[in-house]
Each structure stands twice: as structure tokens, then as C-alpha cells.
Design an enzyme around this catalytic site. Sequence first.
Site, PDB file in Angstrom:
ATOM      1  N   HIS A 205       0.795  -1.232   0.000  1.00  0.00           N
ATOM      2  CA  HIS A 205       0.000   0.000   0.000  1.00  0.00           C
ATOM      3  C   HIS A 205       0.826   1.280   0.000  1.00  0.00           C
ATOM      4  CE1 HIS A 205       0.861  -0.101   4.324  1.00  0.00           C
ATOM      5  NE2 HIS A 205       0.621   1.192   4.311  1.00  0.00           N
TER       6      HIS A 205
HETATM    7  C1  UD1 Z   1      -1.785   5.647   5.599  1.00  0.00           C
HETATM    8  C2  UD1 Z   1      -0.452   6.096   6.222  1.00  0.00           C
HETATM    9  C3  UD1 Z   1       0.516   4.932   6.270  1.00  0.00           C
HETATM   10  C4  UD1 Z   1      -0.098   3.713   6.924  1.00  0.00           C
HETATM   11  C5  UD1 Z   1      -1.400   3.395   6.218  1.00  0.00           C
HETATM   12  C6  UD1 Z   1      -2.100   2.195   6.808  1.00  0.00           C
HETATM   13  C7  UD1 Z   1       0.152   8.407   5.757  1.00  0.00           C
HETATM   14  C8  UD1 Z   1       1.046   9.321   5.000  1.00  0.00           C
HETATM   15  N1  UD1 Z   1       0.177   7.133   5.419  1.00  0.00           N
HETATM   16  O1  UD1 Z   1      -1.527   5.322   4.249  1.00  0.00           O
HETATM   17  O2  UD1 Z   1       1.652   5.332   7.010  1.00  0.00           O
HETATM   18  O3  UD1 Z   1       0.793   2.641   6.826  1.00  0.00           O
HETATM   19  O4  UD1 Z   1      -2.266   4.538   6.306  1.00  0.00           O
HETATM   20  O5  UD1 Z   1      -3.144   1.744   5.997  1.00  0.00           O
HETATM   21  O6  UD1 Z   1      -0.528   8.860   6.659  1.00  0.00           O
HETATM   22  N2  UD1 Z   1      -8.631   5.022   0.869  1.00  0.00           N
HETATM   23  C9  UD1 Z   1      -9.906   4.502   0.762  1.00  0.00           C
HETATM   24  N3  UD1 Z   1     -10.587   4.269   1.923  1.00  0.00           N
HETATM   25  C10 UD1 Z   1     -10.086   4.547   3.157  1.00  0.00           C
HETATM   26  C11 UD1 Z   1      -8.803   5.104   3.236  1.00  0.00           C
HETATM   27  C12 UD1 Z   1      -8.087   5.324   2.093  1.00  0.00           C
HETATM   28  O7  UD1 Z   1     -10.385   4.230  -0.316  1.00  0.00           O
HETATM   29  O8  UD1 Z   1     -10.770   4.303   4.165  1.00  0.00           O
HETATM   30  C13 UD1 Z   1      -7.846   5.233  -0.372  1.00  0.00           C
HETATM   31  C14 UD1 Z   1      -8.052   6.599  -1.000  1.00  0.00           C
HETATM   32  O9  UD1 Z   1      -7.941   6.452  -2.362  1.00  0.00           O
HETATM   33  C15 UD1 Z   1      -6.851   7.377  -0.503  1.00  0.00           C
HETATM   34  C16 UD1 Z   1      -5.779   6.298  -0.455  1.00  0.00           C
HETATM   35  O10 UD1 Z   1      -6.473   5.114  -0.053  1.00  0.00           O
HETATM   36  O11 UD1 Z   1      -6.498   8.434  -1.312  1.00  0.00           O
HETATM   37  C17 UD1 Z   1      -4.652   6.576   0.482  1.00  0.00           C
HETATM   38  O12 UD1 Z   1      -5.140   6.789   1.815  1.00  0.00           O
HETATM   39  P1  UD1 Z   1      -4.252   7.658   2.832  1.00  0.00           P
HETATM   40  O13 UD1 Z   1      -4.950   7.762   4.124  1.00  0.00           O
HETATM   41  O14 UD1 Z   1      -3.858   8.925   2.170  1.00  0.00           O
HETATM   42  O15 UD1 Z   1      -2.927   6.832   2.993  1.00  0.00           O
HETATM   43  P2  UD1 Z   1      -2.693   5.267   3.193  1.00  0.00           P
HETATM   44  O16 UD1 Z   1      -2.099   4.724   1.960  1.00  0.00           O
HETATM   45  O17 UD1 Z   1      -3.876   4.570   3.745  1.00  0.00           O
END
Ligand code: UD1
Length: 371
Positions: A205
Amino acid sequence: MKAALVLGARPQIIKSAPFILLANKDRQVHLDIIHTGQHYDYEMTKVFFEELNLPDPLVNLNVGSGTHAQQTAKIMIRLEKILQKQRPELVVVPGDTNSTLAGAITAAKLHMPVAHIEAGARSYDMRMPEEINRRLTDHCSSLLFTSTENCTKNLAKEGIEKNKIHQTGDPMYDVLLQQLPKAEKSKILQQLDLKPKSYALLTVHRPENTDNPQNLKHIADAMIKLKPLTIVFPAHPRTTKQLRKRKLLSKIQKHEHIKLVNPTGYHETLKLMKNATLVLTDSGGMQKEAFWLRTPCITIRENTEWVETVQLGANHLAGADTQKIVDITRQIIENKEQIGKKLKELPNPFGDGRASEKILEAVRSYLIGSS
Ligand code: UD1
């Protein structure tokens, strides 16, 4: 004595769980949970509150997804209002996500002391958003709880005063020990038609892998090349989106040995990890969990903040290099009995499973001392 805990992403809920439950029983410390809403899908957040019997957050800031600046800034703007209203005497932030950093900066600027759980971990790779979050959070914290001796040393090297650092051990180890009996009862192996020690568990991820088309393709190629090894792949929503965008989703779905599934809950994940022949991951937390469960791990990154697992020979850095991933996987499978024996004998540098108690004790003393 009032403290607030700011969390928002999946692993933060897991690593905070034992601390939240202990604080809830404490007669002196009152802890409010503030959920930033960084993660919002059921299987990215609510499922963990349910599985770990956690109380509902006081408030959800509902910030959702966005660029780093947008997400961090939105949390700060919304959190500032809540903190000004609630006036906690200490703000606790776990891990290294954007929620961690936003929580730490907002509190520090309001002159509220910050306590950082999982302080001092360093990959020394500033291209990783988590490394930026870790460093800045540590440097505006008044209480720093470290998981290992190495994390403590990293903080000392950066000039952080010794009296702020408490080497408590890792709360992810606490929660794993506490939840393993429940995880053992999970039916996920039957549901996915898996036999113990006959498959690899894969998670990806990190933006460096998901948002870099070449890396994502190299990882998909490795999965395909590993046939006939069954690969269980619970995909993070961002990974599924990127795989679809790059036309890799349909490509991997054609292969029966790859079992692509929705993100799994905590108990299911532990059960899958414990029974896997090996774990392939770019997650920080899963490198440690694989180590505690004595399952060999290949990390799909160039570096790691959990260097202890690599130094002990339990974790192998492969980057997003197709051939390296395939070669190390094959070596592990060929030597699995011997490796299994070796892993069982390794010491655990992550504490004794009572980190959360020590964290609460330090929080209590700090609050008493400052009131
Ligand atoms: C975040 C943390 C990472 C952690 C991870 C655990 C940061 C910079 N990164 O990364 O350190 O290891 O969480 O999972 O804070 N999305 C959904 N549904 C959700 C959440 C996210 O669809 O409930 C998708 C969206 O497209 C979003 C993408 O995932 O843009 C990334 O989510 P984001 O919270 O920005 O970062 P993670 O990759 O989850």
C-alpha cells in the site's frame, strides 16, 4: 486528568487499543479519542473498533483522503477547534501517519504537551512520508515512547533529551499477544480454502509502490512468476484503484494462484500471517507482526525503520525487484523447516508485551507532575 488520543489510520487503531482499554479503566486519567477520519471505509477503521472492543471516538473530524498538504492541513484546522474546546493536558499521537503529524503540530502550537507512541523509528529515507511524520513528531514531543533500544539510540543521536524518552517496548506486540487467542478462532483459512503453511500473504500500500507504475508492475510480475505458490492478497483500496488504472487488476485476476480479497480485519490478518509460509509486504507493522509470529518476511521496500528484524535475519529487503522477490521467496520455501527453527530461537527486541501499561504509567506521572 484529561488526555486526548489522536488517531485516524488503520494501524493506529490497532497499536492504541491496549492503551485505550487500560486508560478507560484508570481512575485518574480520562482519555478522549479523536478520530481524524483519515481512514473511513468500514474495513479500514470501524472493523478494528469492533474487533478490539474499543469505545467510540468523542468526535470524528471526517477529513477523508487528499494530498498530503490537504489531509494534514484539514486535520490541523478541525483538530485545533476541538483541542481548544476540550483543553486536554496532554495529546497522545501513535505511529507515523499524516494524522500523527497533524495531531502533534496542532497540539504543540497550542502549547499542549505531546506524547508520541512508537518514537525513534527511522528508515533514514526522507522520500517516505512516514519518515517525515516520525521525525517532526518526535521533535515536538515532550514524552517519547520507544519500541526498542535502537529507537532510543536514534533519538539520542538527534539530541532529544534523555528524560523525555521512555523505552517501553512496542504496543503492537501487546495487542498481538492479547488478541492471538481470538485470532486463532478466525475461519479465514477455511473461507479462502487455504491449508496452513502452503501460501504467501501479500500486502502492498505504500505510495512508492502503488503510485509508481513501474514498481507496481514489477510486484504484479513477481506475483505471476511465483505460480504455483498460492498468494493471498488483501488489497488496500488505493492499491486496487492503482491496479485497475494500470490495467494490472484484470491481469492478476486471470491467475488462479492469486487470491485477491478485500482488506482483512485484525484477527483474520493475524491468522493469515501466522499460518503463511511467508509474508510479502511493504507495511511497517506487518514486518514486526511477522517477526513475532515467527513467519519469514520479505519487505518490498529498499529500506525499513524496523532494522532490528533485518539484522536478526527474519526480514529480507527486496525492493520492488521482481527477480529478488521471486528468488528470496524460493529460498525461503526450499529451507522452510530450517528457517522456522532459527526464527523460533531469535530474541525479541520489542519488549515484554507490557508496553501499554508502561506508557499509561508514564502518562499518569507526567500529568501528576504538571498539575
Ligand atoms: C496511511 C499512512 C501509512 C499507513 C497506512 C495504513 C500516511 C502518509 N500514510 O496510508 O503510514 O501505513 O495509512 O493503511 O498517513 N482510501 C480509501 N478508503 C479509506 C482510506 C483510504 O479508499 O478508508 C484510499 C483513497 O484512495 C486514498 C488512499 O487510499 O487516497 C490513500 O489513503 P491515505 O490515508 O492517504 O494513505 P494510506 O495509503 O492509507
